[in-house]
Design a protein around this motif. Sequence first.
Motif, PDB file in Angstrom:
ATOM      1  N   TRP A   1       0.925  -1.142   0.128  1.00  0.00           N
ATOM      2  CA  TRP A   1      -0.114   0.000  -0.071  1.00  0.00           C
ATOM      3  C   TRP A   1       1.073   1.114   0.110  1.00  0.00           C
ATOM      4  N   THR A   2       0.436   1.953  -0.727  1.00  0.00           N
ATOM      5  CA  THR A   2       1.219   3.427  -1.009  1.00  0.00           C
ATOM      6  C   THR A   2       0.578   4.530  -0.728  1.00  0.00           C
ATOM      7  N   LEU A   3      -0.658   4.214   0.159  1.00  0.00           N
ATOM      8  CA  LEU A   3      -1.496   5.217   0.425  1.00  0.00           C
ATOM      9  C   LEU A   3      -2.315   4.739   1.767  1.00  0.00           C
ATOM     10  N   PRO A   4      -2.246   5.500   2.797  1.00  0.00           N
ATOM     11  CA  PRO A   4      -3.028   5.097   4.000  1.00  0.00           C
ATOM     12  C   PRO A   4      -4.386   4.782   3.643  1.00  0.00           C
ATOM     13  N   MET A   5      -4.885   3.698   4.180  1.00  0.00           N
ATOM     14  CA  MET A   5      -6.410   3.112   3.709  1.00  0.00           C
ATOM     15  C   MET A   5      -7.263   4.018   4.438  1.00  0.00           C
ATOM     16  N   PHE A   6      -7.171   4.976   5.375  1.00  0.00           N
ATOM     17  CA  PHE A   6      -7.931   5.760   5.744  1.00  0.00           C
ATOM     18  C   PHE A   6      -8.089   7.147   4.891  1.00  0.00           C
ATOM     19  N   HIS A   7      -7.214   7.345   4.085  1.00  0.00           N
ATOM     20  CA  HIS A   7      -7.159   8.424   3.177  1.00  0.00           C
ATOM     21  C   HIS A   7      -8.294   8.476   2.130  1.00  0.00           C
ATOM     22  N   CYS A   8      -8.712   9.676   1.834  1.00  0.00           N
ATOM     23  CA  CYS A   8      -9.756   9.645   0.893  1.00  0.00           C
ATOM     24  C   CYS A   8      -9.824   8.651  -0.545  1.00  0.00           C
ATOM     25  N   ASN A   9      -8.342   8.713  -0.887  1.00  0.00           N
ATOM     26  CA  ASN A   9      -8.223   8.009  -2.230  1.00  0.00           C
ATOM     27  C   ASN A   9      -8.163   6.460  -1.886  1.00  0.00           C
ATOM     28  N   GLY A  10      -7.921   6.120  -0.829  1.00  0.00           N
ATOM     29  CA  GLY A  10      -7.856   4.625  -0.433  1.00  0.00           C
ATOM     30  C   GLY A  10      -8.982   4.005   0.281  1.00  0.00           C
ATOM     31  N   TRP A  11     -10.164   4.709   0.526  1.00  0.00           N
ATOM     32  CA  TRP A  11     -11.238   4.030   1.508  1.00  0.00           C
ATOM     33  C   TRP A  11     -11.540   2.743   0.510  1.00  0.00           C
ATOM     34  N   GLY A  12     -11.973   2.695  -0.859  1.00  0.00           N
ATOM     35  CA  GLY A  12     -12.475   1.721  -1.433  1.00  0.00           C
ATOM     36  C   GLY A  12     -11.841   0.896  -2.001  1.00  0.00           C
ATOM     37  N   PHE A  13     -10.322   1.452  -1.986  1.00  0.00           N
ATOM     38  CA  PHE A  13      -9.336   0.464  -2.990  1.00  0.00           C
ATOM     39  C   PHE A  13      -9.121  -1.037  -2.460  1.00  0.00           C
ATOM     40  N   PRO A  14      -8.906  -1.043  -0.854  1.00  0.00           N
ATOM     41  CA  PRO A  14      -8.587  -2.554  -0.737  1.00  0.00           C
ATOM     42  C   PRO A  14      -9.887  -3.400  -0.852  1.00  0.00           C
ATOM     43  N   SER A  15     -10.895  -3.101  -0.479  1.00  0.00           N
ATOM     44  CA  SER A  15     -12.111  -4.010  -0.596  1.00  0.00           C
ATOM     45  C   SER A  15     -12.227  -4.099  -2.218  1.00  0.00           C
ATOM     46  N   THR A  16     -11.974  -3.284  -3.021  1.00  0.00           N
ATOM     47  CA  THR A  16     -12.198  -3.334  -4.475  1.00  0.00           C
ATOM     48  C   THR A  16     -11.530  -4.084  -5.211  1.00  0.00           C
ATOM     49  N   VAL A  17     -10.082  -4.096  -4.775  1.00  0.00           N
ATOM     50  CA  VAL A  17      -9.155  -5.053  -5.160  1.00  0.00           C
ATOM     51  C   VAL A  17      -9.447  -6.534  -4.688  1.00  0.00           C
ATOM     52  N   ALA A  18     -10.080  -6.692  -3.632  1.00  0.00           N
ATOM     53  CA  ALA A  18     -10.250  -7.930  -2.856  1.00  0.00           C
ATOM     54  C   ALA A  18     -11.483  -8.509  -3.755  1.00  0.00           C
ATOM     55  N   ALA A  19     -12.539  -7.662  -3.840  1.00  0.00           N
ATOM     56  CA  ALA A  19     -13.696  -8.033  -4.771  1.00  0.00           C
ATOM     57  C   ALA A  19     -13.545  -8.608  -6.142  1.00  0.00           C
ATOM     58  N   VAL A  20     -12.518  -8.009  -6.900  1.00  0.00           N
ATOM     59  CA  VAL A  20     -12.409  -8.363  -8.222  1.00  0.00           C
ATOM     60  C   VAL A  20     -11.023  -9.777  -8.161  1.00  0.00           C
ATOM     61  N   GLY A  21     -10.983 -10.190  -7.220  1.00  0.00           N
ATOM     62  CA  GLY A  21     -10.079 -11.235  -7.121  1.00  0.00           C
ATOM     63  C   GLY A  21      -8.433 -10.911  -7.057  1.00  0.00           C
ATOM     64  N   GLY A  22      -8.141  -9.511  -6.620  1.00  0.00           N
ATOM     65  CA  GLY A  22      -6.681  -9.083  -6.624  1.00  0.00           C
ATOM     66  C   GLY A  22      -6.224  -9.449  -5.271  1.00  0.00           C
ATOM     67  N   THR A  23      -5.005  -9.148  -5.378  1.00  0.00           N
ATOM     68  CA  THR A  23      -4.253  -9.309  -4.225  1.00  0.00           C
ATOM     69  C   THR A  23      -3.672  -7.891  -3.703  1.00  0.00           C
ATOM     70  N   ASN A  24      -3.804  -7.791  -2.439  1.00  0.00           N
ATOM     71  CA  ASN A  24      -3.346  -6.460  -2.013  1.00  0.00           C
ATOM     72  C   ASN A  24      -1.908  -6.506  -1.248  1.00  0.00           C
ATOM     73  N   HIS A  25      -0.925  -5.713  -1.732  1.00  0.00           N
ATOM     74  CA  HIS A  25       0.484  -5.546  -1.249  1.00  0.00           C
ATOM     75  C   HIS A  25       0.473  -4.434  -0.361  1.00  0.00           C
ATOM     76  N   CYS A  26       0.766  -4.790   0.823  1.00  0.00           N
ATOM     77  CA  CYS A  26       1.124  -3.437   1.799  1.00  0.00           C
ATOM     78  C   CYS A  26       2.468  -3.224   2.260  1.00  0.00           C
ATOM     79  N   LEU A  27       2.991  -1.951   2.307  1.00  0.00           N
ATOM     80  CA  LEU A  27       4.016  -1.465   2.689  1.00  0.00           C
ATOM     81  C   LEU A  27       4.242  -0.775   3.696  1.00  0.00           C
ATOM     82  N   ARG A  28       5.044  -1.396   4.597  1.00  0.00           N
ATOM     83  CA  ARG A  28       5.338  -0.663   5.872  1.00  0.00           C
ATOM     84  C   ARG A  28       5.970   0.763   5.936  1.00  0.00           C
ATOM     85  N   ASP A  29       6.808   0.897   4.784  1.00  0.00           N
ATOM     86  CA  ASP A  29       7.433   2.380   4.574  1.00  0.00           C
ATOM     87  C   ASP A  29       7.412   2.354   2.972  1.00  0.00           C
ATOM     88  N   VAL A  30       6.891   3.652   2.492  1.00  0.00           N
ATOM     89  CA  VAL A  30       6.838   3.773   1.183  1.00  0.00           C
ATOM     90  C   VAL A  30       8.233   4.238   0.437  1.00  0.00           C
TER      91      VAL A  30
END
Length: 92
Positions: A1-30
Amino acid sequence: WTLPMFHCNGWGFPSTVAAVGGTNHCLRDVTIDGIAAGFEAGVTHLCGAPIVVGLAIQAAERTAAARDGRRVRMMTGGAPPAAATPRVEASA
């Protein structure tokens, strides 16, 4: 993740990626190295604040050969520059 999931641009991104069968990659440090590792692992879409765009471009340049022409798409958003704010408010 290059954006905090609470940020307005990231709110729906994690669930959308999962909904279409994608894989989320989370970064501790960008970092450039972290983003490049994601590209090499097959990341095709990311979102991030405008400052992350520069890091993503550098990471894309580093991984061009490994990606073998595979495109990476990025969404970004940010607040307008301070000089533009009064014009927007005046037109509202």
